[in-house]
Design a protein around this motif. Structure first.
Motif, PDB file in Angstrom:
ATOM      1  N   PRO A  86       0.821  -1.227   0.000  1.00  0.00           N
ATOM      2  CA  PRO A  86       0.000   0.000   0.000  1.00  0.00           C
ATOM      3  C   PRO A  86       0.852   1.273   0.000  1.00  0.00           C
ATOM      4  O   PRO A  86       0.597   2.180  -0.813  1.00  0.00           O
ATOM      5  N   ILE A  87       1.860   1.329   0.860  1.00  0.00           N
ATOM      6  CA  ILE A  87       2.689   2.536   0.905  1.00  0.00           C
ATOM      7  C   ILE A  87       3.368   2.753  -0.436  1.00  0.00           C
ATOM      8  O   ILE A  87       3.399   3.859  -0.979  1.00  0.00           O
ATOM      9  N   GLY A  88       3.878   1.667  -1.004  1.00  0.00           N
ATOM     10  CA  GLY A  88       4.583   1.764  -2.275  1.00  0.00           C
ATOM     11  C   GLY A  88       3.679   2.237  -3.403  1.00  0.00           C
ATOM     12  O   GLY A  88       4.045   3.134  -4.168  1.00  0.00           O
ATOM     13  N   ILE A 156      11.460  -3.364   0.331  1.00  0.00           N
ATOM     14  CA  ILE A 156      10.874  -3.599  -0.995  1.00  0.00           C
ATOM     15  C   ILE A 156      10.165  -2.358  -1.536  1.00  0.00           C
ATOM     16  O   ILE A 156       9.730  -2.345  -2.680  1.00  0.00           O
ATOM     17  N   LEU A 157      10.055  -1.305  -0.719  1.00  0.00           N
ATOM     18  CA  LEU A 157       9.392  -0.080  -1.174  1.00  0.00           C
ATOM     19  C   LEU A 157       9.924   0.437  -2.520  1.00  0.00           C
ATOM     20  O   LEU A 157       9.131   0.646  -3.443  1.00  0.00           O
ATOM     21  N   PRO A 158      11.243   0.658  -2.650  1.00  0.00           N
ATOM     22  CA  PRO A 158      11.725   1.241  -3.906  1.00  0.00           C
ATOM     23  C   PRO A 158      11.376   0.416  -5.138  1.00  0.00           C
ATOM     24  O   PRO A 158      11.016   0.981  -6.178  1.00  0.00           O
ATOM     25  N   THR A 159      11.451  -0.930  -5.011  1.00  0.00           N
ATOM     26  CA  THR A 159      11.082  -1.793  -6.137  1.00  0.00           C
ATOM     27  C   THR A 159       9.640  -1.527  -6.542  1.00  0.00           C
ATOM     28  O   THR A 159       9.331  -1.313  -7.720  1.00  0.00           O
ATOM     29  N   ILE A 160       8.750  -1.551  -5.559  1.00  0.00           N
ATOM     30  CA  ILE A 160       7.328  -1.389  -5.857  1.00  0.00           C
ATOM     31  C   ILE A 160       7.049   0.006  -6.393  1.00  0.00           C
ATOM     32  O   ILE A 160       6.326   0.183  -7.372  1.00  0.00           O
TER      33      ILE A 160
END
Lengths: 287, 293
Positions: A86-88, A156-160
């Motif tokens: 969700p954040i991503g 995993i944030l940056p990937t998403i």
């Protein structure tokens, strides 16, 4: 033939041969992993290896069941997705559709920076920040599924964000303008006209994030507790497939070592399935 | 003052659902930036006071836990890995973009295998490197085994960025060069590669960043010995390529799992962070300059 022609033909050959390097690498990886892992699985028995709830290599007779680790990996990955997805995705929407150009110039490098931090530094941060935080808030040991999920969620944030952002940007502007022209608000147009059109790309982003989370090793080791037993709750420690390999590979012998390599094989198969679905989705996105 | 007034005015006119979505989008972005600032700020704040000269002593002892040997090993490891991976990566990209026909089946296979390689987690590379280089080829825990493992790991990255860079060269360049009578190789070396160089370079630098930050793939391939391998005697036991060497990331892991030197670990984390972030920023600026041109 002129000397120049010889050179042309020779270099053509060289380029072609080097192009096979990646094929050879994949073949070697498969051969060596499977050749050392599968005999061990055979000896232990596929059922008692994959579904066995007991991992005690030092006992006699030893038991090599990796079901706790499979569950551990799945729980932590699911927790990471619960936080990171969700954040991503919302951040990606912000970057693609909400943010002014000047702000973009600041936020985008921040996301890239997050991607560049080595996993060992993430792990260190988690060990000294997230784990003590959980310890004081919940009055437990702290190294837990929750700690690992929070840390991996951030990792995993940056990937998403970056893959979702580019798939949102790939949606033709006319979708957005059409919705606006029909009287929808900015938010409504973005979330109900543009967003659905980008969904397979966003799904691909989630899958890639899943792949990263399940394969992450060093950061997880430092915050997950690593107890080789069935997961007993979000605040309890657990061991992942990746952690199992790193923790015991240094001293393992014979069948124990085989069982660890077989753990790698199981992880490898998981990752292959995840990658295949990612490329299938990406291909569908293009066509 | 007037800015926040504007935001309030913008918010007041919104329907409830729109308002919720608007807030969620901004909250998420603030969280993302917040995580980044918090992690970096935490490491910088905790690490800076312990950046002592003893941390950069020439020899590692369990007292000074010097990071200098690991730093040197990181440089050696990076150079070796690049030496192996860069030619293969660029040549493969040249083959795919300039030589192979689109319909060629091998091209498809190379694409799939490259994607597969790119998705394999580093621990699997470590496991493979251990089985193949360390055990099967009998190299032992060594610089060489570590750098070959890392070379395979960064191959897809270098290949893909080189491919993109070559693809971005306009076809008119190729046609012009061929039209003037230049052969394929001359076109490649005089026209295509110089034009694509910034793109290729930014990929290589990105790969350096990955190497410097890598730990899981190295623990069971290069080992954890905290000293600079020396020895140029061409026999296997004494030659430096066949000796174990920990890089900075592995050093960081050793420090933090031992747990005796937390303050020094903070400082080491800071050095590692500055290195990797600097390398990535360099790649970013080169790539940006390249797209502007």
């Amino acid at each position: 033939m002129k000397p120049n022609d010889v050179k042309e033909v020779m270099m053509h050959g060289v380029f072609m041969i080097t192009a096979f390097a990646s094929i050879i690498a994949v073949l070697l990886i498969c051969v060596f992993l499977f050749a050392s892992g599968i005999p061990a699985i055979k000896e232990i028995g596929l059922g008692s290896f994959l579904l066995g709830k007991e991992w005690s290599p030092a006992d006699s007779p030893p038991s090599f069941g990796i079901f706790p680790m499979i569950l551990g990996s799945l729980y932590i990955t699911a927790g990471a997705l619960l936080l990171g997805v969700p954040i991503g995705i919302f951040t990606a929407v912000f970057l693609a559709k909400f943010c002014p150009k000047q702000v973009y110039k600041i936020v985008k490098p921040c996301v890239d920076l997050l991607a560049g931090i080595p996993s060992i530094v993430y792990g260190f941060f988690g060990m000294l920040m997230i784990v003590p935080l959980i310890r004081t808030v919940f009055k437990v040991n702290g190294s837990s599924i929750l700690a690992a999920s929070i840390l991996l969620g951030i990792m995993i944030l940056p990937t998403i964000v970056s893959i979702s952002e580019s798939s949102i940007r790939a949606v033709p502007e006319s979708y957005y303008e059409g919705a606006l022209a029909l009287g929808a608000s900015h938010e409504h147009s973005v979330f109900f006209a543009v967003f659905p059109a980008a969904r397979s790309g966003i799904l691909a982003a989630v899958i890639l994030g899943l792949g990263r989370a399940i394969g992450e090793t060093m950061a997880v080791i430092m915050v997950a507790g690593n107890q080789a037993r069935m997961p007993a709750g979000v605040l309890k420690g657990v061991r992942t497939l990746t952690a199992n390999i790193v923790l015991e590979m240094g001293y393992a012998q014979d069948l124990h070592r085989g069982a660890l390599i077989a753990t790698g094989v199981v992880l490898f198969v998981f990752v292959l399935i995840i990658n295949l679905s990612f490329s299938a989705l990406k291909r569908r996105n293009i066509s | 003052m007037s800015a926040s007034w504007n935001i309030l005015k913008k918010l007041r006119g919104k329907k409830p659902l729109d308002l919720v979505l608007f807030l969620l989008v901004h909250l998420a972005s603030v969280l993302t930036i917040g995580f980044m600032l918090f992690i970096i700020g935490y490491i910088v704040a905790k690490g800076t006071p312990y950046l002592k000269p003893s941390l950069f002593a020439l020899k590692y002892t369990s007292d000074n836990v010097s990071l200098f040997p690991s730093l040197v090993n990181t440089v050696t490891m990076t150079l070796l890995s690049l030496l192996i991976a860069v030619p293969f990566g660029i040549f493969t990209a040249i083959y795919l973009v300039e030589y192979a026909k689109r319909s060629n089946k091998i091209v498809g296979v190379i694409r799939v295998t490259t994607e597969t390689l790119a998705g394999i987690p580093s621990i699997i590379y470590g496991l493979f490197g251990f089985l193949f280089f360390v055990v099967y080829l009998k190299w032992g825990y060594s610089l060489l085994a570590g750098s070959f493992t890392l070379a395979i790991m960064i191959l897809p990255l270098i290949m893909r960025t080189s491919e993109e860079a070559l693809k971005s060269v306009p076809d008119s360049f190729r046609e012009g060069s061929f039209g003037l009578g230049a052969g394929r190789l001359r076109t490649l070396s005089k026209i295509l590669l110089p034009y694509a160089m910034p793109g290729i370079l930014s990929g290589v630098i990105l790969a350096i960043g990955r190497i410097v930050g890598e730990s899981a793939a190295l623990i069971f391939t290069a080992g954890t010995l905290a000293r600079i391998p020396t020895g140029l005697v061409p026999n296997k036991e004494q030659f430096f390529l066949f000796q174990s060497a920990r890089t900075l990331s592995v050093h960081m892991y050793a420090l933090s799992s031992e747990g005796f030197h937390v303050n020094e670990a903070y400082a080491t984390a800071l050095v590692l962070l500055v290195l990797v972030v600097g390398i990535n920023a360099l790649s970013f600026f080169i790539a940006k300059k390249f797209t502007r041109a």
